[in-house]
Write an enzyme that holds these catalytic residues in place. Structure first.
Site, PDB file in Angstrom:
ATOM      1  N   TYR A 136       0.917  -1.041  -0.118  1.00  0.00           N
ATOM      2  CA  TYR A 136      -0.593  -0.197  -0.278  1.00  0.00           C
ATOM      3  C   TYR A 136       0.857   1.057   0.198  1.00  0.00           C
ATOM      4  CZ  TYR A 136      -3.626   2.895   1.771  1.00  0.00           C
ATOM      5  OH  TYR A 136      -4.991   4.364   2.046  1.00  0.00           O
ATOM      6  N   LYS A 164      -0.774  -1.030  -4.081  1.00  0.00           N
ATOM      7  CA  LYS A 164      -2.218  -0.198  -3.975  1.00  0.00           C
ATOM      8  C   LYS A 164      -1.356   1.380  -4.363  1.00  0.00           C
ATOM      9  CE  LYS A 164      -5.479   1.619  -0.939  1.00  0.00           C
ATOM     10  NZ  LYS A 164      -5.695   2.471  -1.180  1.00  0.00           N
TER      11      LYS A 164
HETATM   12  C1  NAY Z   1      -7.642   3.342   1.972  1.00  0.00           C
HETATM   13  O1  NAY Z   1      -7.050   3.010   2.188  1.00  0.00           O
HETATM   14  O2  NAY Z   1      -8.816   4.522   2.717  1.00  0.00           O
HETATM   15  C2  NAY Z   1      -7.708   4.499   0.284  1.00  0.00           C
HETATM   16  O3  NAY Z   1      -8.013   2.914  -0.345  1.00  0.00           O
HETATM   17  C3  NAY Z   1      -7.590   5.097   0.343  1.00  0.00           C
HETATM   18  C4  NAY Z   1      -8.002   5.781  -1.591  1.00  0.00           C
HETATM   19  C5  NAY Z   1      -8.188   7.374  -0.699  1.00  0.00           C
HETATM   20  N1  NAY Z   1      -6.866   7.920  -1.408  1.00  0.00           N
HETATM   21  C6  NAY Z   1      -6.804   8.815   0.376  1.00  0.00           C
HETATM   22  C7  NAY Z   1      -6.059   9.702   0.156  1.00  0.00           C
HETATM   23  O4  NAY Z   1      -8.272   9.762   0.835  1.00  0.00           O
HETATM   24  O5  NAY Z   1     -10.353   7.136  -2.309  1.00  0.00           O
HETATM   25  C8  NAY Z   1      -8.723   7.387  -2.211  1.00  0.00           C
HETATM   26  C9  NAY Z   1      -9.700   8.991  -2.434  1.00  0.00           C
HETATM   27  O6  NAY Z   1     -10.389   9.493  -1.584  1.00  0.00           O
HETATM   28  C10 NAY Z   1      -9.806   9.689  -3.790  1.00  0.00           C
HETATM   29  O7  NAY Z   1     -10.060   9.698  -4.156  1.00  0.00           O
HETATM   30  C11 NAY Z   1     -10.919  11.112  -3.141  1.00  0.00           C
HETATM   31  O8  NAY Z   1      -9.393  12.216  -3.294  1.00  0.00           O
END
Ligand code: NAY
Length: 294
Positions: A136, A164
């Site tokens: 990750y 990821k």
């Molecule tokens: C997780 O571990 O919860 C994720 O996959 C994080 C992915 C998210 N990244 C962050 C920085 O929050 O889904 C994304 C993000 O919320 C979305 O793209 C909006 O920016």
């Protein structure tokens, strides 16, 4: 590895006002993601679940609930990573015994670890846990950048099956895809799903898919078929939604929308030190909900 491909919810976890897990709400969110969003899997214990604010027992409790509610309906990936590698190993073994399809571990953060140390961390986890692991990588939150050659070294470890990739670096993404066709790459920024699919990622994991699943699935499928114009139109609307969500506060807005969508009376609280939503945020969340999701 093939089986893990697809669109995953970065599972959002609702808490009670005292910081404990709102189990009923969590089960409803899981049902919503599986039955209504029809996603391919759940990524449990990620940023969106406020995982890094939790103690080990609460992390286990969430893994239990997610497995119990999901059964074998969709794929389950357990994010177990932590700068405390002993905890990561214990959680990895725990989730594997529960039947999770894979584990994932965030790059160790807080101290400035050398790449050698980062690699040893992944080796220690994969040596001790009998499951596939997805790295990750989320430099915006951890400050840890991993370059192309370093990914190559991590991918040489037995059972490290992919990454990821939560970053906006499309040059690196393109290089990774070209150099490692056999490894899984999941895109982590929902607002960049289309360009990620154009770069042939195997799937995506994101917070907004919990609420905006149907559009995200359309983008994913259309882009894979090469229907870029159509996919872009949906990405445009999706990004109107995501911009509004980010402006109002990511978790408060998603929590509000999911509370409405699952018909939960109890408010979905945040876990301290995250602040609770203000009335103004809740009002705006209702507008966003009505405009894009309801
Ligand atoms: C997780 O571990 O919860 C994720 O996959 C994080 C992915 C998210 N990244 C962050 C920085 O929050 O889904 C994304 C993000 O919320 C979305 O793209 C909006 O920016």
């Amino acid at each position: 590895r093939e089986d893990l491909k697809g669109l995953y919810s970065a599972l959002l976890v609702p808490y009670n006002e005292d910081g404990s897990v709102n189990e009923e709400g969590l089960r409803k969110i899981i049902r919503h993601v599986i039955d209504k969003m029809e996603l391919d899997g759940l990524y449990v214990g990620g940023s969106t679940g406020e995982n890094f604010l939790l103690d080990k027992e609460t992390k286990k409790q969430i893994f239990d609930i997610a497995k119990d509610e999901t059964g074998d309906a969709v794929k389950l990936i357990a994010q177990v990573g932590s700068p405390n590698v002993y905890e990561a190993i214990e959680l990895g073994q725990y989730a594997t015994e529960l039947g999770y399809d894979a584990i994932s571990a965030v790059t160790p953060f807080y101290y400035k670890f050398s790449f050698k140390e980062v690699k040893q961390y992944y080796k220690d986890i994969t040596d001790a846990v009998d499951n596939d692991l997805i790295v990750y990588s989320i430099p915006v939150l951890t400050g840890v950048e991993i370059g192309l050659d370093d990914f190559g070294e991590l991918f040489e470890l037995d059972r490290v099956v992919g990454v990821k990739f939560t970053a906006a670096d499309f040059f690196l993404l393109e290089r990774l895809r070209k150099k490692f066709p056999e490894h899984l790459i999941f895109s982590g920024f929902d607002e960049m799903l289309l360009p990620a699919v154009v770069n042939k990622v195997d799937g995506a994991i994101g917070s907004t898919y919990n609420a905006n699943g149907p559009r995200s699935k359309q983008i994913f499928e259309l882009a894979k078929e090469g229907k870029i114009e159509e996919a872009l139109e949906i990405q445009n609307v999706t990004n109107d939604f995501i911009s509004a969500v980010l402006e109002n506060g990511l978790y408060p807005t998603l929590k509000y929308i999911l509370q409405q969508e699952t018909g939960s009376e109890e408010r979905f609280y945040a876990r301290k030190p995250m602040a609770q939503s203000t009335d103004a945020q809740l009002e705006r969340a209702q507008e966003i909900y009505e405009k894009y999701i309801k």
